[in-house]
Motif scaffolding. Structure first.
Motif, mmCIF file in Angstrom:
data_model
loop_
_atom_site.group_PDB
_atom_site.id
_atom_site.type_symbol
_atom_site.label_atom_id
_atom_site.label_comp_id
_atom_site.label_asym_id
_atom_site.label_seq_id
_atom_site.Cartn_x
_atom_site.Cartn_y
_atom_site.Cartn_z
ATOM 1 N N ILE A 7 -63.055 -10.324 23.975
ATOM 2 C CA ILE A 7 -62.637 -9.999 25.337
ATOM 3 C C ILE A 7 -62.837 -8.503 25.545
ATOM 4 C CG2 ILE A 7 -60.731 -9.981 26.992
ATOM 5 C CD1 ILE A 7 -59.467 -12.266 25.392
ATOM 6 N N TYR A 8 -63.552 -8.151 26.602
ATOM 7 C CA TYR A 8 -63.772 -6.753 26.950
ATOM 8 C C TYR A 8 -63.000 -6.463 28.240
ATOM 9 C CZ TYR A 8 -67.705 -7.310 23.726
ATOM 10 O OH TYR A 8 -68.478 -7.588 22.633
ATOM 11 N N PHE A 9 -62.274 -5.394 28.262
ATOM 12 C CA PHE A 9 -61.564 -5.079 29.495
ATOM 13 C C PHE A 9 -61.445 -3.568 29.690
ATOM 14 C CE2 PHE A 9 -58.382 -5.342 26.250
ATOM 15 C CZ PHE A 9 -57.380 -4.441 26.584
ATOM 16 N N GLN A 10 -61.360 -3.209 30.948
ATOM 17 C CA GLN A 10 -61.250 -1.808 31.338
ATOM 18 C C GLN A 10 -59.990 -1.617 32.159
ATOM 19 O OE1 GLN A 10 -64.972 -1.610 33.471
ATOM 20 N NE2 GLN A 10 -66.049 -0.734 31.719
ATOM 21 N N VAL A 11 -59.319 -0.510 31.945
ATOM 22 C CA VAL A 11 -58.117 -0.149 32.683
ATOM 23 C C VAL A 11 -58.469 1.043 33.562
ATOM 24 C CG1 VAL A 11 -55.774 0.761 32.503
ATOM 25 C CG2 VAL A 11 -56.545 -1.018 30.925
ATOM 26 N N PHE A 12 -58.423 0.855 34.875
ATOM 27 C CA PHE A 12 -58.818 1.907 35.804
ATOM 28 C C PHE A 12 -57.624 2.741 36.287
ATOM 29 C CE2 PHE A 12 -62.283 -1.054 35.852
ATOM 30 C CZ PHE A 12 -63.413 -0.266 35.994
ATOM 31 N N ASN A 13 -56.435 2.264 36.014
ATOM 32 C CA ASN A 13 -55.239 3.018 36.403
ATOM 33 C C ASN A 13 -54.215 2.902 35.282
ATOM 34 O OD1 ASN A 13 -53.292 4.368 38.237
ATOM 35 N ND2 ASN A 13 -52.231 2.415 38.126
ATOM 36 N N CYS A 14 -53.970 4.019 34.609
ATOM 37 C CA CYS A 14 -52.971 4.010 33.545
ATOM 38 C C CYS A 14 -51.629 4.448 34.123
ATOM 39 C CB CYS A 14 -53.377 4.955 32.419
ATOM 40 S SG CYS A 14 -52.118 5.088 31.128
ATOM 41 N N PRO A 15 -50.617 3.573 34.111
ATOM 42 C CA PRO A 15 -49.305 3.941 34.651
ATOM 43 C C PRO A 15 -48.661 5.107 33.898
ATOM 44 C CG PRO A 15 -49.477 1.561 34.374
ATOM 45 C CD PRO A 15 -50.645 2.177 33.673
ATOM 46 N N PHE A 16 -49.173 5.380 32.695
ATOM 47 C CA PHE A 16 -48.606 6.445 31.867
ATOM 48 C C PHE A 16 -49.495 7.688 31.866
ATOM 49 C CE2 PHE A 16 -48.426 2.251 29.650
ATOM 50 C CZ PHE A 16 -47.177 1.876 30.108
ATOM 51 N N LYS A 17 -50.448 7.760 32.799
ATOM 52 C CA LYS A 17 -51.502 8.769 32.751
ATOM 53 C C LYS A 17 -50.969 10.196 32.682
ATOM 54 C CE LYS A 17 -55.615 10.287 35.313
ATOM 55 N NZ LYS A 17 -56.461 10.028 36.507
ATOM 56 N N GLU A 18 -50.034 10.540 33.560
ATOM 57 C CA GLU A 18 -49.538 11.916 33.610
ATOM 58 C C GLU A 18 -48.893 12.333 32.292
ATOM 59 O OE1 GLU A 18 -50.732 10.674 37.275
ATOM 60 O OE2 GLU A 18 -49.174 9.684 36.107
ATOM 61 N N ILE A 19 -48.139 11.415 31.688
ATOM 62 C CA ILE A 19 -47.492 11.708 30.412
ATOM 63 C C ILE A 19 -48.500 11.658 29.279
ATOM 64 C CG2 ILE A 19 -45.547 11.117 28.910
ATOM 65 C CD1 ILE A 19 -44.789 11.942 31.730
ATOM 66 N N ALA A 20 -49.496 10.773 29.394
ATOM 67 C CA ALA A 20 -50.488 10.608 28.331
ATOM 68 C C ALA A 20 -51.276 11.885 28.094
ATOM 69 C CB ALA A 20 -51.431 9.455 28.666
ATOM 70 N N PHE A 21 -51.598 12.613 29.155
ATOM 71 C CA PHE A 21 -52.368 13.840 28.998
ATOM 72 C C PHE A 21 -51.553 14.933 28.314
ATOM 73 C CE2 PHE A 21 -55.289 11.925 32.028
ATOM 74 C CZ PHE A 21 -56.509 12.389 31.556
ATOM 75 N N GLN A 22 -50.229 14.823 28.383
ATOM 76 C CA GLN A 22 -49.367 15.807 27.736
ATOM 77 C C GLN A 22 -49.087 15.431 26.286
ATOM 78 O OE1 GLN A 22 -45.839 16.465 30.132
ATOM 79 N NE2 GLN A 22 -47.007 16.397 32.028
ATOM 80 N N GLN A 23 -48.941 14.136 26.016
ATOM 81 C CA GLN A 23 -48.643 13.640 24.670
ATOM 82 C C GLN A 23 -49.568 12.460 24.357
ATOM 83 O OE1 GLN A 23 -46.607 15.315 22.889
ATOM 84 N NE2 GLN A 23 -45.521 16.526 24.413
ATOM 85 N N PRO A 24 -50.872 12.699 24.223
ATOM 86 C CA PRO A 24 -51.823 11.588 24.079
ATOM 87 C C PRO A 24 -51.581 10.694 22.867
ATOM 88 C CG PRO A 24 -52.865 13.706 23.595
ATOM 89 C CD PRO A 24 -51.536 14.011 24.210
ATOM 90 N N GLU A 25 -51.252 11.257 21.722
ATOM 91 C CA GLU A 25 -51.076 10.429 20.530
ATOM 92 C C GLU A 25 -49.927 9.442 20.703
ATOM 93 O OE1 GLU A 25 -50.038 10.727 15.750
ATOM 94 O OE2 GLU A 25 -50.180 12.545 16.967
ATOM 95 N N MET A 26 -48.783 9.938 21.136
ATOM 96 C CA MET A 26 -47.605 9.080 21.283
ATOM 97 C C MET A 26 -47.787 8.060 22.395
ATOM 98 S SD MET A 26 -45.016 9.827 19.152
ATOM 99 C CE MET A 26 -43.433 9.621 19.968
ATOM 100 N N VAL A 27 -48.211 8.525 23.559
ATOM 101 C CA VAL A 27 -48.277 7.652 24.729
ATOM 102 C C VAL A 27 -49.422 6.640 24.608
ATOM 103 C CG1 VAL A 27 -48.550 7.553 27.237
ATOM 104 C CG2 VAL A 27 -47.200 9.383 26.196
ATOM 105 N N CYS A 28 -50.582 7.094 24.165
ATOM 106 C CA CYS A 28 -51.706 6.166 24.010
ATOM 107 C C CYS A 28 -51.432 5.167 22.888
ATOM 108 C CB CYS A 28 -52.992 6.935 23.742
ATOM 109 S SG CYS A 28 -53.566 7.897 25.167
ATOM 110 N N GLY A 29 -50.726 5.619 21.851
ATOM 111 C CA GLY A 29 -50.339 4.703 20.781
ATOM 112 C C GLY A 29 -49.391 3.636 21.296
ATOM 113 N N MET A 30 -48.443 4.041 22.131
ATOM 114 C CA MET A 30 -47.517 3.090 22.739
ATOM 115 C C MET A 30 -48.260 2.118 23.664
ATOM 116 S SD MET A 30 -45.800 2.305 25.750
ATOM 117 C CE MET A 30 -45.796 3.820 26.713
#
Length: 234
Positions: A170-193
């Protein structure tokens, strides 16, 4: 509060609301003529609706030369601004920052708790779409993919799904990350979550899941892309 009132006023028009909804699912820029054709309205009316949405920063636009020497066309896309409507105002971004930083101070244990919680919420999101006595074993591969797509839309991901049933990929793309603003500040933690959240969604339907991230917004891409290799014996 003034901005909230302006946004609610703009979205109060049914046609304008559906135009905005159409653009969120389009995943790319749209023209005035495309909106006019899609909603069977005059281009001038379509332009008015798009302008209203742009006035409250829900859309942004730019001109693009046609290459034919004619008048440049204007293309519209979703704004990067976060639109939140709460009465009274509540700052959930601040709450998320506090929660993430608290988990970080707990070290590796805090990180694992965050991931496990994200995974549990992902699983719950999918399981809510199953009827009370429905087992994933009774579902076809395509039905499972549709459930994943509906759950991802509910979470606000604006997803795009494609799959190969024979290869069980299954291939899928996410065009809107609800956590985007926080992800750019803490990418490892937020993207891991977020990764754990998605894994929870898949594991609610499939026995085995190998989930790989192919592209990420935090690396400068326009979307996050994933590949899931699954076992459909669930």
């Amino acid at each position: 509060m003034d901005q909230i009132l302006k946004i609610t006023n703009v979205l109060a028009d049914p046609t304008r609301y559906h135009i905005y909804e159409y653009i969120t699912k389009k995943h790319k820029e749209v023209s005035v003529q495309e909106i006019a054709d899609a909603f069977n309205i005059h281009p001038n009316v379509a332009r008015l609706h798009l302008t209203k949405l742009e006035d409250v920063n829900m859309l942004v636009s730019e001109t693009q030369k046609t290459g034919k020497g004619g008048r440049p066309s204007r293309l519209y896309r979703l704004s990067d601004d976060v639109i939140q409507l709460h009465f009274p105002f509540r700052d959930y971004q601040l709450l998320s920052k506090i929660a993430i930083q608290t988990m970080m101070k707990l070290g590796e244990a805090g990180k694992q708790v965050l991931y496990e919680t994200g995974k549990a919420f992902g699983r719950e999101l999918v399981e809510q779409r199953l009827s009370h006595d429905q087992s994933p074993r009774t579902l076809t591969f395509s039905e499972k993919v549709n459930i994943l797509k509906e759950a991802a839309e509910t979470a606000g991901f604006y997803p795009s799904f494609d799959y190969n049933e024979q290869e069980q990929k299954i291939y899928f793309q996410v065009f809107n990350c609800p956590f985007k603003e926080i992800a750019f500040q803490q990418p490892e933690m937020v993207c891991g979550m977020h990764h754990a959240f998605l894994r929870g969604m898949f594991e609610a339907l499939f026995d085995r899941v190998e989930l790989a991230e192919l592209e990420s917004m935090t690396s400068g891409c326009d979307f996050c892309a994933y590949r899931a290799v699954v076992d459909n014996e669930h």
